[in-house]
Design a protein around this motif. Sequence first.
Motif, mmCIF file in Angstrom:
data_model
loop_
_atom_site.group_PDB
_atom_site.id
_atom_site.type_symbol
_atom_site.label_atom_id
_atom_site.label_comp_id
_atom_site.label_asym_id
_atom_site.label_seq_id
_atom_site.Cartn_x
_atom_site.Cartn_y
_atom_site.Cartn_z
ATOM 1 N N GLN A 25 63.245 13.974 37.546
ATOM 2 C CA GLN A 25 63.095 14.411 36.166
ATOM 3 C C GLN A 25 61.726 15.046 35.978
ATOM 4 O OE1 GLN A 25 63.685 11.112 33.499
ATOM 5 N NE2 GLN A 25 65.778 10.732 34.182
ATOM 6 N N GLY A 27 58.100 15.629 35.154
ATOM 7 C CA GLY A 27 56.982 14.702 35.082
ATOM 8 C C GLY A 27 57.003 13.600 36.125
ATOM 9 N N ASP A 28 57.979 13.596 37.026
ATOM 10 C CA ASP A 28 57.975 12.594 38.094
ATOM 11 C C ASP A 28 56.799 12.843 39.032
ATOM 12 O OD1 ASP A 28 60.184 11.273 37.136
ATOM 13 O OD2 ASP A 28 61.576 12.048 38.641
ATOM 14 N N LEU A 55 53.214 16.651 41.211
ATOM 15 C CA LEU A 55 53.974 16.512 39.964
ATOM 16 C C LEU A 55 55.201 17.416 40.011
ATOM 17 C CD1 LEU A 55 53.766 15.165 37.117
ATOM 18 C CD2 LEU A 55 52.581 17.235 36.368
ATOM 19 N N ARG A 89 58.169 7.290 38.396
ATOM 20 C CA ARG A 89 58.327 7.838 37.053
ATOM 21 C C ARG A 89 57.559 6.961 36.073
ATOM 22 N NH1 ARG A 89 64.146 8.492 36.525
ATOM 23 N NH2 ARG A 89 63.693 10.384 37.710
ATOM 24 N N LEU A 93 57.737 7.316 28.323
ATOM 25 C CA LEU A 93 57.132 8.553 27.839
ATOM 26 C C LEU A 93 58.199 9.361 27.118
ATOM 27 C CD1 LEU A 93 54.905 9.866 30.762
ATOM 28 C CD2 LEU A 93 54.278 8.419 28.839
ATOM 29 N N ASP A 95 59.969 12.933 25.960
ATOM 30 C CA ASP A 95 60.197 14.224 26.620
ATOM 31 C C ASP A 95 59.039 15.174 26.320
ATOM 32 O OD1 ASP A 95 62.573 13.336 27.696
ATOM 33 O OD2 ASP A 95 63.835 14.295 26.171
ATOM 34 N N GLN A 97 55.850 14.354 25.845
ATOM 35 C CA GLN A 97 54.719 13.991 26.697
ATOM 36 C C GLN A 97 54.919 14.487 28.120
ATOM 37 O OE1 GLN A 97 54.945 9.805 25.651
ATOM 38 N NE2 GLN A 97 52.880 9.904 24.761
ATOM 39 N N ARG A 98 56.119 14.351 28.647
ATOM 40 C CA ARG A 98 56.398 14.837 30.000
ATOM 41 C C ARG A 98 56.230 16.364 30.072
ATOM 42 N NH1 ARG A 98 58.661 10.552 32.643
ATOM 43 N NH2 ARG A 98 59.681 9.032 31.328
ATOM 44 N N ARG A 99 56.749 17.045 29.065
ATOM 45 C CA ARG A 99 56.641 18.506 29.015
ATOM 46 C C ARG A 99 55.182 18.939 28.901
ATOM 47 N NH1 ARG A 99 55.893 21.445 24.950
ATOM 48 N NH2 ARG A 99 56.665 19.964 23.407
ATOM 49 N N PHE A 147 48.642 13.770 32.637
ATOM 50 C CA PHE A 147 49.142 12.786 31.669
ATOM 51 C C PHE A 147 48.085 12.450 30.621
ATOM 52 C CE2 PHE A 147 52.112 12.351 35.162
ATOM 53 C CZ PHE A 147 53.322 12.357 34.477
#
Length: 193
Positions: A25, A27-28, A55, A89, A93, A95, A97-99, A147
């Motif tokens: 996914q 942000g992994d 990342l 992962r 978090l 979506d 924050q990951r983006r 992050f």
Amino acid sequence: MGLFAPEIPLDPGVGGCSIGEGALQMGDIIVSTTDAGVSGVIRVGTGSSVSHAALYDGAGMVIEALGHGVVAHPIATALSDDSLAVVYRAPNLTDTQRRLAVEWALRQVGTAYSVSGAVLSTDKILCRVAGPRPGGFFCSQLVFEAFVQAGAPLSSLPSQCVTPADAVTIAAHSLTYVGHLKGSLTRWPILSP
């Protein structure tokens, strides 16, 4: 100390699982190692079974800081020399924050690699005093700073103090193991500190 922290199934033979790219996914975090000499030096210097962190962007690309600078390239290219690649992962978090983490990391593409930052990162006092090295990143610093910039720090350590070994320790306490993209740790003994 054994081959790995018992809380983390780094070895598929002791509770881990093999996964494909489809399990990843946005942000992994991918921690890895190769058979290259520089990877061995990093593993010995940090007392770890891994020597690199990267990342995943969620669309088949990996963002990483290599000797020639920060790059984004297809996952097959990123993993081509790896003998071990393990995915973690950050739980809880959003979506967004990951983006944001991935977007920030992508904006760093072309930035120089920081050899001095990588060396300083192993001294937890000196890396704080010296601060981040302007104009460059080393692998785990890039990942963990992404992050921070997304408003979701993964550690209390400043990103310039996070080594690939620290990434594994942080994984034991705050990240979720996703699986192995490549390899087994049984061939990489950790040197006890």
